[in-house]
Design an enzyme around this catalytic site. Structure first.
Site, PDB file in Angstrom:
ATOM      1  N   PHE A 115       0.904  -1.150   0.018  1.00 15.47           N
ATOM      2  CA  PHE A 115      -0.025  -0.004  -0.026  1.00 15.47           C
ATOM      3  C   PHE A 115       1.243   1.062   0.232  1.00 15.47           C
ATOM      4  O   PHE A 115       1.329   1.443   1.182  1.00 15.47           O
ATOM      5  CB  PHE A 115      -1.004  -0.444   1.536  1.00 15.47           C
ATOM      6  CG  PHE A 115      -1.840   1.289   1.100  1.00 15.47           C
ATOM      7  CD1 PHE A 115      -3.361   0.595   0.402  1.00 15.47           C
ATOM      8  CD2 PHE A 115      -1.435   2.039   2.454  1.00 15.47           C
ATOM      9  CE1 PHE A 115      -4.573   2.355   0.543  1.00 15.47           C
ATOM     10  CE2 PHE A 115      -2.354   3.149   2.118  1.00 15.47           C
ATOM     11  CZ  PHE A 115      -3.351   3.109   1.557  1.00 15.47           C
ATOM     12  N   SER A 118       2.985   7.175   1.209  1.00 15.61           N
ATOM     13  CA  SER A 118       2.721   7.454   2.374  1.00 15.61           C
ATOM     14  C   SER A 118       4.910   8.140   1.446  1.00 15.61           C
ATOM     15  O   SER A 118       4.644   7.302   0.297  1.00 15.61           O
ATOM     16  CB  SER A 118       4.088   7.385   3.070  1.00 15.61           C
ATOM     17  OG  SER A 118       2.873   6.523   4.374  1.00 15.61           O
ATOM     18  N   PRO A 120       8.923  10.847   0.800  1.00 18.60           N
ATOM     19  CA  PRO A 120       9.110  12.012   1.616  1.00 18.60           C
ATOM     20  C   PRO A 120       8.783  12.316   2.703  1.00 18.60           C
ATOM     21  O   PRO A 120       8.664  13.761   3.810  1.00 18.60           O
ATOM     22  CB  PRO A 120      10.509  11.645   0.749  1.00 18.60           C
ATOM     23  CG  PRO A 120      10.839  10.481   0.312  1.00 18.60           C
ATOM     24  CD  PRO A 120       9.329  10.616  -0.473  1.00 18.60           C
ATOM     25  N   GLY A 123       3.274  11.972   4.465  1.00 17.23           N
ATOM     26  CA  GLY A 123       3.165  11.201   5.846  1.00 17.23           C
ATOM     27  C   GLY A 123       1.428  11.105   6.132  1.00 17.23           C
ATOM     28  O   GLY A 123       0.035  11.104   5.825  1.00 17.23           O
ATOM     29  N   ARG A 232      -7.793   0.866  10.634  1.00 19.50           N
ATOM     30  CA  ARG A 232      -7.502   1.258  11.753  1.00 19.50           C
ATOM     31  C   ARG A 232      -7.827   0.858  12.869  1.00 19.50           C
ATOM     32  O   ARG A 232      -7.117   0.691  13.896  1.00 19.50           O
ATOM     33  CB  ARG A 232      -8.134   3.241  11.184  1.00 19.50           C
ATOM     34  CG  ARG A 232      -6.965   3.742  11.243  1.00 19.50           C
ATOM     35  CD  ARG A 232      -7.526   4.709  10.883  1.00 19.50           C
ATOM     36  NE  ARG A 232      -6.612   6.260  10.172  1.00 19.50           N
ATOM     37  CZ  ARG A 232      -6.533   7.139   9.105  1.00 19.50           C
ATOM     38  NH1 ARG A 232      -8.052   7.626   9.052  1.00 19.50           N
ATOM     39  NH2 ARG A 232      -5.432   7.926   8.771  1.00 19.50           N
ATOM     40  N   GLU A 353      -0.117   4.767   9.260  1.00 16.93           N
ATOM     41  CA  GLU A 353      -1.917   4.506   9.026  1.00 16.93           C
ATOM     42  C   GLU A 353      -2.450   6.380   9.834  1.00 16.93           C
ATOM     43  O   GLU A 353      -3.848   5.986  10.273  1.00 16.93           O
ATOM     44  CB  GLU A 353      -2.672   3.421   9.454  1.00 16.93           C
ATOM     45  CG  GLU A 353      -2.179   2.475   8.786  1.00 16.93           C
ATOM     46  CD  GLU A 353      -2.859   1.304   8.734  1.00 16.93           C
ATOM     47  OE1 GLU A 353      -4.015   1.416   9.083  1.00 16.93           O
ATOM     48  OE2 GLU A 353      -2.565   0.070   8.548  1.00 16.93           O
TER      49      GLU A 353
END
Length: 369
Positions: A115, A118, A120, A123, A232, A353
């Site tokens: 997945f 994100s 650098p 995020g 989550r 996450e």
């Protein structure tokens, strides 16, 4: 009193899964190389039917799986979760051709998914994605970098989120299914605190077409958030499983370890600490199950409930594991000790996450909506 009034069949299944994880999956995890994809472990999850169950059951079932696996083998838990996280967008938004090509490979454990959200500089602020998808050749060319991507760079395919419309924020992101063998795609493994495979992905003009889109162009943020709303609460379940393992180890240790003329459990300071650990763990478990049940019922408050569950459970697990280390003393810091392992494992879920601070922001926004 059983937590969340689980049915006897559910509790029995969780107990069997704990035993299976300890007896069959733990040995495979121990043979793996830290920071690398453990393909025999992934294949075993497929053979046990657990990977298929990721896509045929609801959020509560996912939480029960993750909690039970985490209790006995965190590596197996994470391998399972990463397959679900990377392939869930394909199951939920993929074309018939995409699902036919990849889902059987994922559920059998033959293909590893990632997945790739994100970056650098993006995020927790996922709407700030900068990976470019520039139009060309009837599709797009992806240019840029992803970072902190689980299973990278060893995954067989990635769900990739890229910027297709500049200046549109979350509304200008598209989700793509990108096989690992596409020309221009490369990556590097990162050496992390926890033993799981994490790395970077570099896109140097990687070609993708309409047949690679997951969902609709410029609607990829919905794909990402829909996936995260499901996973989550189950990150919270992962945390609860670790907290329970630490708690059980602490109860056993303080019952047999003597100090100052008697077992540690007879010291009020110790007994009260263990009681606090147990209470917080049970509270986190109940909130995780409640959030999962809300998701399964399709309730409108799922984003808030999911954020609350991840927030409380991951923060609780950090507290419980830290307290367990303190009550065990120096032996818990020795490499190979259960708590040394959990101490390294428990830190990351408070970040990935959506970091703890992001969960608080989501909760507040939902309250004031």
């Amino acid at each position: 009193m059983p937590a969340f009034a689980l049915e006897p069949e559910q509790r029995e299944w969780c107990a069997r899964l704990r035993a299976t994880a300890a007896e069959q999956l733990r040995p495979l995890a121990d043979k793996g190389d830290p920071g690398r994809v453990n393909r025999p472990l992934v294949a075993a999850l497929g053979e046990l039917g657990l990977l298929e169950r990721l896509f045929t059951s609801g959020a509560l079932d996912l939480c029960l799986m993750r909690e039970a696996l985490a209790y006995a083998c965190t590596e197996a838990e994470t391998a399972l979760a990463l397959q679900g996280l990377g392939a869930r967008p394909v199951a939920a938004h993929g074309t018939e051709a995409q699902r036919t090509r990849w889902l059987p490979e994922v559920t059998s454990g033959r293909a590893v998914a990632a997945f790739a959200l994100s970056e650098p500089d993006a995020g927790s602020d996922a709407a700030a994605l900068a990976l470019k998808a520039e139009p060309g050749d009837g599709g797009w060319r992806l240019s840029g970098e992803k970072c902190w991507i689980s299973n990278a760079p060893e995954a067989d395919f990635c769900t990739v989120f890229a910027r297709t419309t500049e200046g549109a924020g979350a509304r200008g992101v598209t989700a793509f299914l990108v096989p690992a063998d596409r020309p221009g795609l490369s990556g590097t493994a990162l050496d992390m605190l926890s033993p799981h495979p994490v790395g970077t992905l570099v896109f140097d003009g990687v070609c993708v077409g309409p047949g690679d889109v997951l969902g609709e162009p410029d609607r990829g943020f919905r794909v990402a958030m829909g996936t995260l709303n499901l996973f989550r609460p189950s990150v919270g379940a992962f945390a609860v499983g670790m907290a329970q393992a630490a708690l059980d180890a602490t109860v056993a240790h303080t019952a047999r370890r003597t100090a100052f003329g008697g077992p540690l459990k007879d010291l009020q300071a110790v007994a009260h600490q263990v009681a606090e650990m147990a209470t917080r763990t049970e509270a986190a478990r109940l909130l995780v199950y409640a959030a999962a049940a809300a998701y399964d019922r399709g309730e409108p408050e799922v984003p808030k409930c999911a954020a609350m569950a991840k927030l409380l459970a991951t923060e609780t697990a950090q507290y419980v594991v830290d307290a367990a280390v303190q009550l065990h003393g120096a032996r818990a810091l020795r490499r190979g000790h259960l708590l040394e392992h959990l101490y390294r494992e428990v830190r990351a879920p408070r970040i990935y996450e959506g970091a703890t601070e992001v969960q608080r922001t989501i909760i507040a926004k939902e309250l004031y909506r």
